[in-house]
Design a protein around this motif. Structure first.
Motif, PDB file in Angstrom:
ATOM      1  N   THR A   2     -15.446  97.172  95.833  1.00 52.64           N
ATOM      2  CA  THR A   2     -16.270  98.118  94.932  1.00 52.64           C
ATOM      3  C   THR A   2     -16.061  97.356  93.443  1.00 52.64           C
ATOM      4  O   THR A   2     -15.004  96.519  93.095  1.00 52.64           O
ATOM      5  CB  THR A   2     -15.398  99.213  94.415  1.00 52.64           C
ATOM      6  OG1 THR A   2     -14.141  99.346  94.616  1.00 52.64           O
ATOM      7  CG2 THR A   2     -15.904 100.302  95.549  1.00 52.64           C
ATOM      8  N   ASP A 124     -21.837 108.611  90.503  1.00 50.16           N
ATOM      9  CA  ASP A 124     -20.935 108.616  91.670  1.00 50.16           C
ATOM     10  C   ASP A 124     -20.039 107.550  92.167  1.00 50.16           C
ATOM     11  O   ASP A 124     -19.824 107.080  93.044  1.00 50.16           O
ATOM     12  CB  ASP A 124     -21.829 109.173  92.793  1.00 50.16           C
ATOM     13  CG  ASP A 124     -22.910 108.098  93.014  1.00 50.16           C
ATOM     14  OD1 ASP A 124     -22.975 107.103  92.291  1.00 50.16           O
ATOM     15  OD2 ASP A 124     -23.914 108.444  93.897  1.00 50.16           O
ATOM     16  N   GLU A 125     -20.032 106.680  91.051  1.00 57.46           N
ATOM     17  CA  GLU A 125     -19.009 105.318  91.053  1.00 57.46           C
ATOM     18  C   GLU A 125     -17.688 105.474  90.710  1.00 57.46           C
ATOM     19  O   GLU A 125     -17.302 106.337  89.809  1.00 57.46           O
ATOM     20  CB  GLU A 125     -19.876 104.151  90.489  1.00 57.46           C
ATOM     21  CG  GLU A 125     -20.109 104.062  89.089  1.00 57.46           C
ATOM     22  CD  GLU A 125     -20.695 102.926  88.661  1.00 57.46           C
ATOM     23  OE1 GLU A 125     -20.506 101.968  88.505  1.00 57.46           O
ATOM     24  OE2 GLU A 125     -22.065 103.359  88.460  1.00 57.46           O
ATOM     25  N   ALA A 126     -16.845 104.600  91.066  1.00 57.18           N
ATOM     26  CA  ALA A 126     -15.407 104.493  90.728  1.00 57.18           C
ATOM     27  C   ALA A 126     -15.535 103.831  89.337  1.00 57.18           C
ATOM     28  O   ALA A 126     -16.344 103.132  88.992  1.00 57.18           O
ATOM     29  CB  ALA A 126     -14.556 103.679  91.655  1.00 57.18           C
ATOM     30  N   HIS A 150      -7.285  97.476  93.815  1.00 55.98           N
ATOM     31  CA  HIS A 150      -8.005  98.561  94.221  1.00 55.98           C
ATOM     32  C   HIS A 150      -9.165  98.268  95.118  1.00 55.98           C
ATOM     33  O   HIS A 150      -9.481  98.967  95.788  1.00 55.98           O
ATOM     34  CB  HIS A 150      -8.845  99.209  92.649  1.00 55.98           C
ATOM     35  CG  HIS A 150      -9.585 100.521  93.177  1.00 55.98           C
ATOM     36  ND1 HIS A 150     -11.047 100.607  93.326  1.00 55.98           N
ATOM     37  CD2 HIS A 150      -9.033 101.827  93.413  1.00 55.98           C
ATOM     38  CE1 HIS A 150     -11.260 101.735  93.585  1.00 55.98           C
ATOM     39  NE2 HIS A 150     -10.233 102.540  93.559  1.00 55.98           N
ATOM     40  N   GLY A 154      -8.638 101.096  97.577  1.00 57.49           N
ATOM     41  CA  GLY A 154      -9.539 102.391  97.207  1.00 57.49           C
ATOM     42  C   GLY A 154      -9.050 103.586  96.812  1.00 57.49           C
ATOM     43  O   GLY A 154      -7.508 103.402  96.264  1.00 57.49           O
ATOM     44  N   GLY A 155      -9.420 104.471  96.785  1.00 55.72           N
ATOM     45  CA  GLY A 155      -8.813 105.692  96.245  1.00 55.72           C
ATOM     46  C   GLY A 155      -8.511 105.764  94.806  1.00 55.72           C
ATOM     47  O   GLY A 155      -9.039 105.122  94.146  1.00 55.72           O
ATOM     48  N   HIS A 156      -7.932 106.738  94.443  1.00 54.94           N
ATOM     49  CA  HIS A 156      -7.319 106.940  93.078  1.00 54.94           C
ATOM     50  C   HIS A 156      -6.184 105.862  92.699  1.00 54.94           C
ATOM     51  O   HIS A 156      -5.119 105.970  93.656  1.00 54.94           O
ATOM     52  CB  HIS A 156      -6.931 108.472  92.638  1.00 54.94           C
ATOM     53  CG  HIS A 156      -7.909 109.225  92.739  1.00 54.94           C
ATOM     54  ND1 HIS A 156      -9.206 109.086  92.024  1.00 54.94           N
ATOM     55  CD2 HIS A 156      -7.992 110.580  93.597  1.00 54.94           C
ATOM     56  CE1 HIS A 156     -10.184 110.146  92.449  1.00 54.94           C
ATOM     57  NE2 HIS A 156      -9.282 111.105  93.397  1.00 54.94           N
ATOM     58  N   GLU A 211     -11.892 107.677  91.448  1.00 58.74           N
ATOM     59  CA  GLU A 211     -13.152 107.686  92.337  1.00 58.74           C
ATOM     60  C   GLU A 211     -13.915 108.815  91.809  1.00 58.74           C
ATOM     61  O   GLU A 211     -12.953 110.031  90.995  1.00 58.74           O
ATOM     62  CB  GLU A 211     -12.621 108.285  93.780  1.00 58.74           C
ATOM     63  CG  GLU A 211     -11.924 107.070  94.567  1.00 58.74           C
ATOM     64  CD  GLU A 211     -12.616 105.662  94.929  1.00 58.74           C
ATOM     65  OE1 GLU A 211     -14.199 105.890  94.794  1.00 58.74           O
ATOM     66  OE2 GLU A 211     -12.202 104.748  94.985  1.00 58.74           O
ATOM     67  N   SER A 213     -15.014 111.439  92.822  1.00 63.21           N
ATOM     68  CA  SER A 213     -14.706 112.978  93.263  1.00 63.21           C
ATOM     69  C   SER A 213     -13.720 113.550  92.373  1.00 63.21           C
ATOM     70  O   SER A 213     -13.701 114.641  92.515  1.00 63.21           O
ATOM     71  CB  SER A 213     -13.998 112.511  94.679  1.00 63.21           C
ATOM     72  OG  SER A 213     -13.165 111.881  94.705  1.00 63.21           O
ATOM     73  N   ASP A 238      -7.033 116.013  94.405  1.00 69.75           N
ATOM     74  CA  ASP A 238      -7.877 115.320  94.905  1.00 69.75           C
ATOM     75  C   ASP A 238      -7.250 114.232  96.045  1.00 69.75           C
ATOM     76  O   ASP A 238      -7.723 113.306  96.788  1.00 69.75           O
ATOM     77  CB  ASP A 238      -9.004 114.378  94.260  1.00 69.75           C
ATOM     78  CG  ASP A 238     -10.157 114.095  94.908  1.00 69.75           C
ATOM     79  OD1 ASP A 238     -10.628 114.978  95.584  1.00 69.75           O
ATOM     80  OD2 ASP A 238     -10.697 113.048  94.417  1.00 69.75           O
ATOM     81  N   ALA A 242      -8.882 111.649  98.688  1.00 71.79           N
ATOM     82  CA  ALA A 242      -9.379 110.563  98.353  1.00 71.79           C
ATOM     83  C   ALA A 242      -8.358 109.434  98.293  1.00 71.79           C
ATOM     84  O   ALA A 242      -8.723 108.222  98.590  1.00 71.79           O
ATOM     85  CB  ALA A 242      -9.792 110.550  96.865  1.00 71.79           C
TER      86      ALA A 242
END
Ligand code: UTP
Length: 295
Positions: A2, A124-126, A150, A154-156, A211, A213, A238, A242
């Motif tokens: 990402t 909707d992107e990180a 990251h 990924g994730g938070h 993220e 979300s 979350d 996530a």
């Protein structure tokens, strides 16, 4: 992998710890040596590849907006006087066209509420969140370190640092599941736990990669600690879905939201600047020996 393109800078806080200075000057405009706090955060974000900068601001923060505007009269005057060094000093304050968006929080209902304002701009992107109060000195910017990590996990992701157990009640603290190098996989985090119940001594500091979300959680978030909408609560809610990790950054963090931290940062940055270090260090030493003699 990402690509983190957007960063949110929550700058709507009232900065009550710096009154009376912050009565008319935004906290983020207080200078560490010769650059305001916000410049350090912007430079760190640029180093990490951020292209879109979103300020969540408030009434009375006009100086912050002006700082990133062109100052035509000043620039013309410097040019006509041949002050090329002074002109060069303005370069970091220039933003590419359309790269800076300034939102208003309306009411200072907490950090979670501030970040929530950016939902439509983030999509909707990180994205990254940087709190300009936390200034981190080091050879590589913390956000750049985190962006790299990251892209693997990924994730938070939140920046974290080890603190003394007695200090946990001043921070959000990670509940660490396991560690892989600088990355700490976490079950969640606890806001300001008492030392005897803190799940670890890994404290969260003001750098996040989140993220999108998180916005769903922020949307139906109720008031948390201090009656404010806490970003920590939304991330926590979350985390199971996530994923959440702490990133133990390389660098020295100064809490420039507190007077003690701000003064320490001023000294540390002055002491590492080639043009100031020798004279300033000698000055501090002479003050110390004068104080000892007087004692
Ligand atoms: P602080 O907790 O340091 O609050 O906010 P503050 O109002 O800035 O300062 P004090 O405590 O009154 O001295 C941490 C970060 O969250 C932002 C602040 O601007 C700062 O970057 N923030 C906080 C908001 O943008 N909105 C809020 O409602 C609260």
């Amino acid at each position: 992998m990402t690509h983190i393109r957007k960063a949110v800078f929550p700058v709507a806080g009232m900065g009550t710890r710096f009154l009376p200075a912050t009565k008319s000057v935004p906290k983020e405009m207080l200078p560490l040596v010769d650059r305001p706090l916000i410049q350090y955060a912007i430079d760190e974000a640029r180093e990490a590849g951020i292209e879109e900068f979103i300020f969540v601001s408030a009434a009375g923060k006009g100086a912050l907006e002006d700082y990133f505007d062109t100052a035509a009269a000043l620039e013309m005057s410097l040019k006509s006087k041949g002050k090329t060094e002074a002109l060069k000093a303005l370069e970091p304050t220039r933003m590419p066209e359309g790269a800076l968006t300034i939102l208003r929080q309306g009411k200072a209902l907490g950090l979670g509420h501030a970040v929530r304002q950016a939902r439509r701009l983030i999509g909707d992107e990180a994205f990254a969140v940087l709190l300009p109060d936390d200034v981190i000195m080091g050879s590589k910017g913390v956000l750049a370190q985190m962006v790299e990590a990251h892209s693997q996990v990924g994730g938070h992701m939140v920046a974290s640092m080890d603190v003394a157990r007695e200090a946990t009640s001043a921070y959000g603290v990670l509940d660490v599941a396991h560690q892989n190098g600088r990355v700490l996989t976490a079950h969640g985090m606890v806001e300001k736990p008492r030392p005897d119940v803190a799940p670890s001594t890994q404290a969260v500091v003001g750098r996040y990669i989140l993220e999108a979300s998180v916005f769903d959680r922020l949307a139906d978030l109720g008031p948390g600690a201090g009656g404010e909408l806490q970003l920590t609560d939304a991330i926590n809610a979350d985390a199971g879905k996530a994923g959440l990790s702490g990133y133990q950054f390389a660098g020295e963090r100064f809490d420039c939201g507190s007077i003690q931290g701000f003064v320490q940062a001023t000294a540390a940055f002055a002491m590492q600047r080639g043009d100031l270090a020798d004279e300033f260090t000698a000055f501090i030493r002479s003050r110390q020996s004068a104080a000892k003699q007087a004692a």
